[in-house]
Scaffold this active site. Structure first.
Site, PDB file in Angstrom:
ATOM      1  CG  ASP A   1      -2.234   7.286   0.849  1.00 40.78           C
ATOM      2  OD1 ASP A   1      -1.281   8.011   0.529  1.00 40.78           O
ATOM      3  OD2 ASP A   1      -3.305   7.224   0.204  1.00 40.78           O
TER       4      ASP A   1
ATOM      5  CG  ASP B   1      -1.697   1.136   1.540  1.00 36.93           C
ATOM      6  OD1 ASP B   1      -2.167   1.754   0.569  1.00 36.93           O
ATOM      7  OD2 ASP B   1      -1.904   1.449   2.725  1.00 36.93           O
TER       8      ASP B   1
HETATM    9 MG    MG Z   1      -2.916   2.999   3.562  1.00 40.07          MG
END
Ligand code: MG
Length: 213
Positions: A13, A11
């Site tokens: 963020d 991922d």
């Molecule tokens: Mg995230």
């Protein structure tokens, strides 16, 4: 010992990019209040970390908390989370395939995220970067993601996969509930270094002695 080659979904963020650091700075710049991200207890209720007077000020300005990270340039300007570069380098050096999967977060975020990856992680080929919210549709051996709902959906689709995260106040609940009982207990609170060690255990097919369940 021979390592299994893994496909590792990563991922952006709050895993590669310091989203919360950016949000804290943005809110301070616009509302004059420095929020403590440890007060974010629910992933989709970040505004709960703001005191009533700041919430009132935000409401009077006609804003929601999203407005402070929907600003053009927000995602492009995020800092890299400490340890992330070394970790990605270690995954690649160990022969794993790294696929970055990030949800589109704002109207300008897709382009900004692609540019951010090119600047900070040029070693990950562009074809391995997906701006796509349905992470569970992509088959992998490991998902590294801070959002409990992503981990849960992933494990529901791929029961043998390992889901890992950096620890935040809002995914503490995931730790306690083991992400609906299928989080596999391989939760780390010690940052990227511990994630790399855990992935190495997955590749070797051995239990990680340091993880807590
Ligand atoms: Mg995230």
């Amino acid at each position: 010992m021979r390592l299994r080659k893994l496909r590792i979904l990563v991922d952006m963020d709050s895993i590669l990019a310091d989203f919360l650091g950016g949000l804290v700075d943005s809110i301070e710049a616009h509302l004059g209040y420095r929020m403590d991200p440890n007060n974010i207890k629910e992933f989709y209720r970040m505004q709960d970390a703001l005191p009533p007077e700041v919430l009132k000020q935000m409401k009077e300005a006609g804003k929601t908390i999203e407005d402070y990270f929907f600003l053009p340039g927000f995602f492009r300007g995020l800092k890299v989370i400490p340890g992330a570069k070394d970790a990605i380098r270690a995954f690649l050096d160990e022969g794993h395939e790294v696929v970055v999967v990030t949800a589109p977060s704002s109207p300008t975020s897709t382009q900004e995220k692609l540019e951010w990856m090119r600047e900070h992680f040029p070693e990950i080929p562009a074809k391995n970067i997906c701006v796509f919210p349905q992470k569970h549709m992509i088959k992998g051996d490991v998902l590294i993601d801070d959002a409990a709902h992503n981990a849960s959906a992933y494990i529901a689709e791929w029961p043998k996969a390992h889901t890992l995260t950096l620890a935040y106040a809002y995914n503490e609940k995931g730790k306690r509930t083991n992400y609906n009982g299928r989080y596999d207990g391989k939760y780390t609170t010690e940052g990227w270094k511990a994630i790399v060690e855990h992935v190495r255990c997955v590749a070797m097919g051995v239990e990680n002695p340091i993880v807590r369940s």
